[in-house]
Design a protein around this motif. Sequence first.
Motif, PDB file in Angstrom:
ATOM      1  N   CYS A 136       0.821  -1.205   0.000  1.00 31.54           N
ATOM      2  CA  CYS A 136       0.000   0.000   0.000  1.00 31.54           C
ATOM      3  C   CYS A 136       0.856   1.257   0.000  1.00 31.54           C
ATOM      4  O   CYS A 136       1.726   1.415   0.855  1.00 31.54           O
ATOM      5  N   LEU A 137       0.609   2.138  -0.955  1.00 32.91           N
ATOM      6  CA  LEU A 137       1.228   3.458  -0.995  1.00 32.91           C
ATOM      7  C   LEU A 137       0.243   4.429  -0.353  1.00 32.91           C
ATOM      8  O   LEU A 137      -0.865   4.630  -0.863  1.00 32.91           O
ATOM      9  N   LYS A 138       0.635   5.008   0.788  1.00 30.80           N
ATOM     10  CA  LYS A 138      -0.246   5.912   1.528  1.00 30.80           C
ATOM     11  C   LYS A 138       0.079   7.352   1.152  1.00 30.80           C
ATOM     12  O   LYS A 138       1.194   7.821   1.350  1.00 30.80           O
ATOM     13  N   VAL A 139      -0.931   8.057   0.632  1.00 25.97           N
ATOM     14  CA  VAL A 139      -0.771   9.407   0.088  1.00 25.97           C
ATOM     15  C   VAL A 139      -1.661  10.377   0.865  1.00 25.97           C
ATOM     16  O   VAL A 139      -2.791  10.034   1.230  1.00 25.97           O
ATOM     17  N   PHE A 140      -1.152  11.585   1.071  1.00 24.74           N
ATOM     18  CA  PHE A 140      -1.975  12.663   1.618  1.00 24.74           C
ATOM     19  C   PHE A 140      -1.879  13.860   0.674  1.00 24.74           C
ATOM     20  O   PHE A 140      -0.783  14.302   0.341  1.00 24.74           O
ATOM     21  N   ILE A 141      -3.036  14.373   0.247  1.00 30.86           N
ATOM     22  CA  ILE A 141      -3.115  15.521  -0.661  1.00 30.86           C
ATOM     23  C   ILE A 141      -3.575  16.732   0.148  1.00 30.86           C
ATOM     24  O   ILE A 141      -4.570  16.661   0.876  1.00 30.86           O
ATOM     25  N   HIS A 142      -2.854  17.837   0.003  1.00 29.73           N
ATOM     26  CA  HIS A 142      -3.202  19.061   0.710  1.00 29.73           C
ATOM     27  C   HIS A 142      -2.987  20.246  -0.221  1.00 29.73           C
ATOM     28  O   HIS A 142      -2.425  20.109  -1.310  1.00 29.73           O
ATOM     29  N   ALA A 143      -3.437  21.392   0.207  1.00 36.05           N
ATOM     30  CA  ALA A 143      -3.237  22.648  -0.533  1.00 36.05           C
ATOM     31  C   ALA A 143      -3.503  23.794   0.434  1.00 36.05           C
ATOM     32  O   ALA A 143      -4.088  23.593   1.509  1.00 36.05           O
ATOM     33  N   SER A 144      -3.111  24.980   0.038  1.00 32.06           N
ATOM     34  CA  SER A 144      -3.340  26.146   0.890  1.00 32.06           C
ATOM     35  C   SER A 144      -4.843  26.403   1.029  1.00 32.06           C
ATOM     36  O   SER A 144      -5.648  25.987   0.192  1.00 32.06           O
ATOM     37  N   MET A 145      -5.192  27.126   2.067  1.00 31.16           N
ATOM     38  CA  MET A 145      -6.594  27.485   2.297  1.00 31.16           C
ATOM     39  C   MET A 145      -7.151  28.256   1.095  1.00 31.16           C
ATOM     40  O   MET A 145      -8.271  27.994   0.657  1.00 31.16           O
ATOM     41  N   ASN A 146      -6.389  29.185   0.556  1.00 33.39           N
ATOM     42  CA  ASN A 146      -6.855  29.975  -0.590  1.00 33.39           C
ATOM     43  C   ASN A 146      -7.129  29.109  -1.810  1.00 33.39           C
ATOM     44  O   ASN A 146      -8.154  29.270  -2.476  1.00 33.39           O
ATOM     45  N   CYS A 147      -6.212  28.188  -2.114  1.00 36.71           N
ATOM     46  CA  CYS A 147      -6.403  27.288  -3.268  1.00 36.71           C
ATOM     47  C   CYS A 147      -7.642  26.423  -3.077  1.00 36.71           C
ATOM     48  O   CYS A 147      -8.432  26.244  -4.004  1.00 36.71           O
ATOM     49  N   ARG A 148      -7.801  25.891  -1.869  1.00 36.73           N
ATOM     50  CA  ARG A 148      -8.939  25.012  -1.604  1.00 36.73           C
ATOM     51  C   ARG A 148     -10.252  25.777  -1.615  1.00 36.73           C
ATOM     52  O   ARG A 148     -11.253  25.294  -2.137  1.00 36.73           O
ATOM     53  N   ALA A 149     -10.251  26.992  -1.061  1.00 34.07           N
ATOM     54  CA  ALA A 149     -11.470  27.810  -1.066  1.00 34.07           C
ATOM     55  C   ALA A 149     -11.878  28.138  -2.498  1.00 34.07           C
ATOM     56  O   ALA A 149     -13.058  28.033  -2.859  1.00 34.07           O
ATOM     57  N   GLU A 150     -10.913  28.505  -3.304  1.00 32.44           N
ATOM     58  CA  GLU A 150     -11.191  28.807  -4.713  1.00 32.44           C
ATOM     59  C   GLU A 150     -11.737  27.573  -5.431  1.00 32.44           C
ATOM     60  O   GLU A 150     -12.680  27.662  -6.206  1.00 32.44           O
ATOM     61  N   ARG A 151     -11.161  26.412  -5.122  1.00 34.84           N
ATOM     62  CA  ARG A 151     -11.592  25.175  -5.778  1.00 34.84           C
ATOM     63  C   ARG A 151     -13.023  24.796  -5.398  1.00 34.84           C
ATOM     64  O   ARG A 151     -13.803  24.415  -6.259  1.00 34.84           O
ATOM     65  N   ILE A 152     -13.379  24.892  -4.115  1.00 38.66           N
ATOM     66  CA  ILE A 152     -14.739  24.466  -3.756  1.00 38.66           C
ATOM     67  C   ILE A 152     -15.786  25.441  -4.285  1.00 38.66           C
ATOM     68  O   ILE A 152     -16.913  25.036  -4.556  1.00 38.66           O
ATOM     69  N   VAL A 153     -15.422  26.698  -4.443  1.00 42.20           N
ATOM     70  CA  VAL A 153     -16.349  27.654  -5.057  1.00 42.20           C
ATOM     71  C   VAL A 153     -16.536  27.291  -6.527  1.00 42.20           C
ATOM     72  O   VAL A 153     -17.654  27.228  -7.034  1.00 42.20           O
ATOM     73  N   LYS A 154     -15.442  27.009  -7.197  1.00 44.10           N
ATOM     74  CA  LYS A 154     -15.467  26.699  -8.633  1.00 44.10           C
ATOM     75  C   LYS A 154     -16.100  25.331  -8.920  1.00 44.10           C
ATOM     76  O   LYS A 154     -16.975  25.209  -9.759  1.00 44.10           O
TER      77      LYS A 154
END
Length: 192
Positions: free
Chosen positions: A114-132
Amino acid sequence: MKNRIITISREFGSGGRTIGRKLAENLGIPCYDRELIQQIALESGFDENYIKDAGEYAPGGFLSSAFSNRAFGPTNEDYLWEIQYKIITDIAQRESCVIVGRCADYILRDKADCLKVFIHASMNCRAERIVKVYGEQEKSAEQRLKDKDKRRASYHRFYTNMKWGYAPNYHITLDSGVLGIDKCVEILQNLY
């Protein structure tokens, strides 16, 4: 040959689900995300929306320190955890795949290649993404991100006793806001 599994844990709005889907498609293997919720619903008899929500709340919620409904036996969340655990373990034994969320990183820790991965991003990037992507209202996007991540972290800690998003608990963490979705997919594909 032993099955190879990639588990993807992610901050809300980081694109982890999209990365998982694209990665699985490129590798020609299944991706389990919503499909897990559907299987858990079939085995448990609970509604899919309930299962989706229950997967982000630790049993007892804010009352757990004052009063635990576990004193009366296992909770619905405990029952769903057992089913989820079994389904994820069975899938890993059956086939190579990508599994998004549902504490699969913990469940498969000693059971699969198993390759265990965690994906993250800055608050600004994530906020922009969920709006879009999700049509979230811009003024509440950051609070929604904080709330969702807090619930995921609480659920993960409750059932795994591990800190969600803590880099040493994963083989690799990727900042999708800096790297982009496609580069994250490419990196993970090369690691497979």
